[in-house]
Design an enzyme around this catalytic site. Structure first.
Site, mmCIF file in Angstrom:
data_model
loop_
_atom_site.group_PDB
_atom_site.id
_atom_site.type_symbol
_atom_site.label_atom_id
_atom_site.label_comp_id
_atom_site.label_asym_id
_atom_site.label_seq_id
_atom_site.Cartn_x
_atom_site.Cartn_y
_atom_site.Cartn_z
ATOM 1 N N PHE A 224 0.825 -1.217 0.000
ATOM 2 C CA PHE A 224 0.000 0.000 0.000
ATOM 3 C C PHE A 224 0.855 1.261 0.000
ATOM 4 O O PHE A 224 0.452 2.289 0.529
ATOM 5 C CB PHE A 224 -0.970 -0.007 1.184
ATOM 6 C CG PHE A 224 -1.706 -1.302 1.356
ATOM 7 C CD1 PHE A 224 -2.580 -1.750 0.381
ATOM 8 C CD2 PHE A 224 -1.504 -2.097 2.468
ATOM 9 C CE1 PHE A 224 -3.248 -2.957 0.525
ATOM 10 C CE2 PHE A 224 -2.161 -3.304 2.613
ATOM 11 C CZ PHE A 224 -3.036 -3.745 1.642
ATOM 12 N N THR A 579 -8.790 -10.184 -11.502
ATOM 13 C CA THR A 579 -7.860 -9.416 -10.672
ATOM 14 C C THR A 579 -8.252 -7.943 -10.616
ATOM 15 O O THR A 579 -7.985 -7.267 -9.623
ATOM 16 C CB THR A 579 -6.421 -9.572 -11.195
ATOM 17 O OG1 THR A 579 -6.380 -9.284 -12.596
ATOM 18 C CG2 THR A 579 -5.912 -10.977 -10.944
ATOM 19 N N GLN A 583 -8.885 -5.793 -7.179
ATOM 20 C CA GLN A 583 -8.230 -4.543 -6.834
ATOM 21 C C GLN A 583 -9.234 -3.451 -6.482
ATOM 22 O O GLN A 583 -9.044 -2.693 -5.515
ATOM 23 C CB GLN A 583 -7.350 -4.083 -7.994
ATOM 24 C CG GLN A 583 -6.058 -4.854 -8.120
ATOM 25 C CD GLN A 583 -5.150 -4.621 -6.925
ATOM 26 O OE1 GLN A 583 -4.596 -3.556 -6.745
ATOM 27 N NE2 GLN A 583 -5.019 -5.622 -6.083
ATOM 28 N N GLU A 650 -5.502 2.050 -7.020
ATOM 29 C CA GLU A 650 -5.765 3.056 -5.997
ATOM 30 C C GLU A 650 -7.091 3.779 -6.129
ATOM 31 O O GLU A 650 -7.625 4.289 -5.140
ATOM 32 C CB GLU A 650 -4.612 4.073 -6.000
ATOM 33 C CG GLU A 650 -3.328 3.451 -5.468
ATOM 34 C CD GLU A 650 -2.080 4.242 -5.807
ATOM 35 O OE1 GLU A 650 -1.572 4.952 -4.936
ATOM 36 O OE2 GLU A 650 -1.608 4.141 -6.957
#
Length: 687
Positions: A224, A579, A583, A650
């Protein structure tokens, strides 16, 4: 779009995947750091404790090897008696076993000259100054027009201050390193998001050529952002290994992470909006106060997203900072965007209430034609599609806009929305793609798979270009003896590495199509994108999204529970459905955690973060997020790269905290402007 399982999934669930602290080279010993117990001062004396045959060394600033300059003061460990913050490493015990190292570290006695410390961030601090730039190289200040005049003349004015305390990354895998010297050659297994950055720093620190340093990070258990730059653990492990002449293993105890591996700095954010009765923004000001350490300047770029999001003929976005006796802050998932958009999107919700407009409609009315700050056209901007599709899927139509009216017994229920954005970042990278005599293919690139599924996506990129099943593609990542790969940060990994893989695979395909035979050693093509990544920069390149939240608030206790969370994103071409959804959902879960649970207290007396483990620093678990859904709109952006994709690691976190806080306001009529939205902040207001 492809929906493919993770290539490394079986290795992870069976325990075959090896992480930095799983390495056990023959003769390996253990190191345990000793943290400073004062927030500011100098070390006077160090008593290493009673002799123990299992203890090989207790290193201090007096006898540790001298280090070169790597350009990062946080890596200059054991080089000075000076203590810049509590938790800074002042000694290192090295022993035959982990228990012996821990026992030795606990027995070290350090005396200090203690000085008054400054750790409390206040808005009238005398040390506030204007930095030259914020993180990411953004100008600290950007001013367009006369904001004060526009604000004074506006029909509607919003003026609110929002606060977020320090937040900590806390990846599941602690920061760990295993280091081994063979002569002047150094091999380290490190939990890092960027092996080449670690290699460069170690070469400078230990005065050896970069090609004599091998950094391996084949599997990384999350980061992170906290593993995006080298951390003291890898320096200490290499230092200890050189001193004792044996491989050294070092895993930082979780309680030491808040002081040593960065954190999201606290922010005080004042947002002012000047608007007409129709909700159209005429002026926008977003002014940030944050802090950094005395060791190193790091300025959270929280005002930057306000330069991107909404049209505003007049704008002022500024950053101010105070240097204090605290650990150095650093990257944490969506630095700048995550805290900044909490403030901006909360203010937009307040403006919607003042205008009597639906919050979705308000955002649609303020869509810019070009990026407000730069004037560049957007390479693609599908925020309106995200808002409309999210509203449809969430069931937003028919929502009663009045706060505090939807009740189920003692529970108040509300819904909220927020928008999100994240820049498209691409860094130069290299990759090799090789055709093997057996009909298989090998992809080699020093990518860091930090749990994002990088292996899988890169293999899919190569397989698509070569027009072969992905099962015929092998992939090697996570070693600095592979072609250069940029850091896994800034949601840039897939775009950066993937472009290089795409380029190399394209060249190889052309050779094979021309009938070039595959020799016994294989046929390889290598691509370097240094000349390519500058293309498309005449456009403003961003991903966008919209998050919708529903919460319930207990009127007796003030407890907030998240009922459901839904996000719709525009992030270019989605390369692997499985995936990608992972995320985006992960980002939203982290945003919900930021909104409702995560809280770190700086103790003014001790100069230390009080919550230093997962028992006291609460993060969201399954019970906290019962229903989280992630979707995306169709978008392929040819101005970004041949892949047409944008980063997704993000953006999921960016708008979520504001959506949850806005839902709490809708449920209760109480506007909480400080995170987390804790029961103690709602209890009094609810009576």
């Amino acid at each position: 779009m492809t929906d493919h399982v993770r290539l490394e999934g079986h290795a992870k669930v069976t325990g075959a995947a090896r992480y930095a602290d799983d390495r056990r080279p023959p003769g390996a010993v253990y190191a345990c750091p000793v943290p400073a117990t004062v927030a500011r001062g100098e070390v006077l004396t160090v008593d290493p404790g009673p002799a123990d045959p299992r203890v090989l060394a207790v290193l201090t600033h007096l006898d540790a090897p001298r280090l070169g300059d790597a350009g990062d003061p946080t890596l200059a460990v054991l080089q000075s008696a000076r203590v810049a913050h509590r938790g800074q490493i002042v000694a290192l015990a090295v022993a035959e076993t982990l228990q012996a190292a821990q026992h030795a570290a606990a027995g070290v006695r350090v005396e200090y000259t203690e000085e008054p410390h400054d750790v409390t961030l206040v808005e009238d601090h005398p040390g506030i100054y204007a930095p030259e730039e914020a993180n990411g190289g953004h100008p600290a200040d950007r001013v367009r027009g006369d904001f004060e005049a526009a604000y004074a003349a506006a029909e509607l004015r919003i003026d609110a201050t929002y606060r977020i305390g320090p937040l900590h990354n806390h990846p599941m895998e602690p920061h760990a390193s295993t280091a081994e010297w063979t002569g002047d050659r150094l091999t380290v297994h490190d939990s890092s998001q960027g092996g080449h950055g670690v290699r460069k720093a170690l070469a400078a620190l230990f005065a050896v050529p970069e090609d004599q340093v091998l950094v391996v990070n084949e599997h990384v258990g999350g980061g992170f952002g906290s593993k995006g730059t080298p951390r003291p653990n890898v320096v200490l492990a290499a230092m200890a290994a050189r001193v004792v002449g044996r491989p050294v293993r070092l895993a930082l105890p979780r309680a030491q992470l808040p002081a040593l591996v960065g954190h999201r700095s606290p922010t005080v954010q004042r947002v002012r909006l000047a608007a007409g009765r129709d909700g159209r923004i005429e002026g926008l000001a977003h002014e940030i106060l944050t802090r950094s350490s005395t060791l190193k300047e790091f300025v959270e770029q929280a005002a930057v997203p306000a330069r991107v999001m909404y049209r505003s003929a007049v704008s002022r976005t500024t950053h101010r900072v105070v240097r204090q006796d605290v650990p150095t802050p650093s990257w944490m998932r969506a630095p700048g965007e995550a805290p900044g958009m909490f403030a901006l999107e909360s203010a937009m919700d307040e403006l919607a209430s003042a205008c009597g407009l639906d919050p979705v409609e308000l955002r649609l009315r303020n869509e810019p034609e070009v990026e407000p700050d730069s004037g560049k056209p957007f390479s693609s901007r599908s925020l309106t599609d995200c808002l409309r599709e999210g509203a449809r899927r969430f069931g937003w139509a028919g929502r009663d806009p009045r706060p505090g009216v939807r009740r189920e017994g003692r529970l108040l229920v509300g819904t909220g929305v927020a928008a999100s954005t994240y820049p498209v970042l691409i860094a130069p990278s290299s990759a090799e793609v090789r055709a093997e005599p057996d009909g298989g293919y090998l992809v080699r690139v020093n990518a860091a798979d930090i749990g994002t599924g990088a292996r899988t996506v890169l293999a899919l990129v190569a397989a698509e270009v070569l027009a072969v099943p992905v099962e015929r593609v092998r992939i090697e990542v996570g070693r600095t003896d592979l072609p250069y790969g940029a850091v896994a940060g800034g949601s840039s990994g897939t775009s950066s590495w993937g472009w290089a893989v795409h380029e190399a695979a394209t060249r190889l395909r052309e050779h094979l199509a021309a009938g070039v035979p595959v020799p016994a050693q294989g046929l390889s093509e290598v691509a370097d994108t240094r000349e390519l990544v500058g293309r498309g920069t005449e456009f403003a390149r961003h991903a966008f999204g919209a998050q919708f939240a529903e919460v319930q608030v207990d009127t007796d206790t003030g407890e907030v529970r998240l009922r459901r969370l839904l996000g719709v994103f525009a992030a270019g071409r989605i390369l692997n459905v499985r995936t990608a959804r992972s995320q985006l959902v992960g980002g939203m879960v982290m945003g919900a955690s930021m909104a409702l649970l995560e809280e770190s207290t700086m103790d003014p007396g001790f100069g230390d973060h009080a919550e230093r483990d997962l028992a006291s620093y609460h993060v969201a678990v399954n019970a906290d997020v019962p229903d989280v859904q992630a979707y995306w709109v169709e978008e392929s952006d040819a101005h970004v790269s041949p892949l047409g994709s944008k980063g997704i690691g993000e953006i999921g976190i960016v708008g979520t905290a504001a959506a949850v806080a806005n839902a709490v306001h809708h449920a209760t009529g109480v506007r909480v402007r400080e995170l987390p939205v804790a029961s103690r902040r709602l209890g009094e207001a609810l009576g």
